[in-house]
Design a protein around this motif. Structure first.
Motif, mmCIF file in Angstrom:
data_model
loop_
_atom_site.group_PDB
_atom_site.id
_atom_site.type_symbol
_atom_site.label_atom_id
_atom_site.label_comp_id
_atom_site.label_asym_id
_atom_site.label_seq_id
_atom_site.Cartn_x
_atom_site.Cartn_y
_atom_site.Cartn_z
ATOM 1 N N UNK A 1 6.385 -3.545 -5.614
ATOM 2 C CA UNK A 1 5.655 -3.979 -6.712
ATOM 3 C C UNK A 1 4.206 -4.103 -6.247
ATOM 4 N N UNK A 2 3.101 -3.217 -6.592
ATOM 5 C CA UNK A 2 1.841 -3.039 -6.008
ATOM 6 C C UNK A 2 0.853 -3.615 -7.373
ATOM 7 N N UNK A 3 -0.101 -4.368 -6.835
ATOM 8 C CA UNK A 3 -1.063 -5.006 -7.725
ATOM 9 C C UNK A 3 -2.517 -4.212 -7.447
ATOM 10 N N UNK A 4 -3.219 -4.124 -8.464
ATOM 11 C CA UNK A 4 -4.489 -3.677 -8.394
ATOM 12 C C UNK A 4 -5.361 -4.350 -9.428
ATOM 13 N N UNK A 5 -6.543 -4.431 -9.225
ATOM 14 C CA UNK A 5 -7.641 -5.135 -10.391
ATOM 15 C C UNK A 5 -7.668 -6.663 -9.652
ATOM 16 N N UNK A 6 -6.770 -7.198 -8.869
ATOM 17 C CA UNK A 6 -6.894 -8.471 -8.342
ATOM 18 C C UNK A 6 -5.797 -8.596 -7.267
ATOM 19 N N UNK A 7 -6.196 -9.568 -6.421
ATOM 20 C CA UNK A 7 -5.276 -9.558 -5.184
ATOM 21 C C UNK A 7 -4.022 -10.563 -5.724
#
Length: 125
Positions: free
Chosen positions: A22-28
């Protein structure tokens, strides 16, 4: 705005393993407790595992204890779900989500603040 993208799903045979990401972008992602849910068509979404923002606390549904392992790499803003000894009943769409419950004591969908779009896991017998 935080966006979550799951990957790693696929078709496997019973007894085999997968690692979901599960990779996040836009915020840590490290600000959030993160939960893996799964959903079978026609059934409610089930929380299977949660990890606190630091990684120091984890929680597992009874149905997956001993077979699933959740972990996170905050430097990569990614949470993983290692799934071993898979059974046909593990077949579902797996979603990751951020949770308002920082302690991971609650894996209910009502605690979710952001959802990914899911990745399909199919286990054949």
């Amino acid at each position: 705005q935080l966006q979550l993208v799951e990957s790693g799903g696929g078709l496997v045979q019973a007894g085999e393993s997968l690692r979901l990401s599960c990779a996040a972008s836009g915020s840590a992602l490290n600000y959030y407790a993160t939960v893996w849910f799964r959903q079978v068509s026609g059934k409610e979404r089930e929380g299977v595992s949660c990890i606190s923002s630091s990684g120091g606390s984890t929680n597992y549904a009874d149905s997956v204890k001993g077979r699933f392992t959740i972990s996170r790499d905050n430097a990569k803003s990614t949470v993983y779900l290692q799934v071993t000894s898979q059974q046909p009943e593990d077949t579902a769409v797996y979603y990751c989500a951020t949770s308002r419950d920082y302690s991971c004591s609650n894996m209910h969908p009502l605690s979710v603040s952001s959802w990914g779009r899911g990745t399909q896991v199919a286990v054949s017998s």
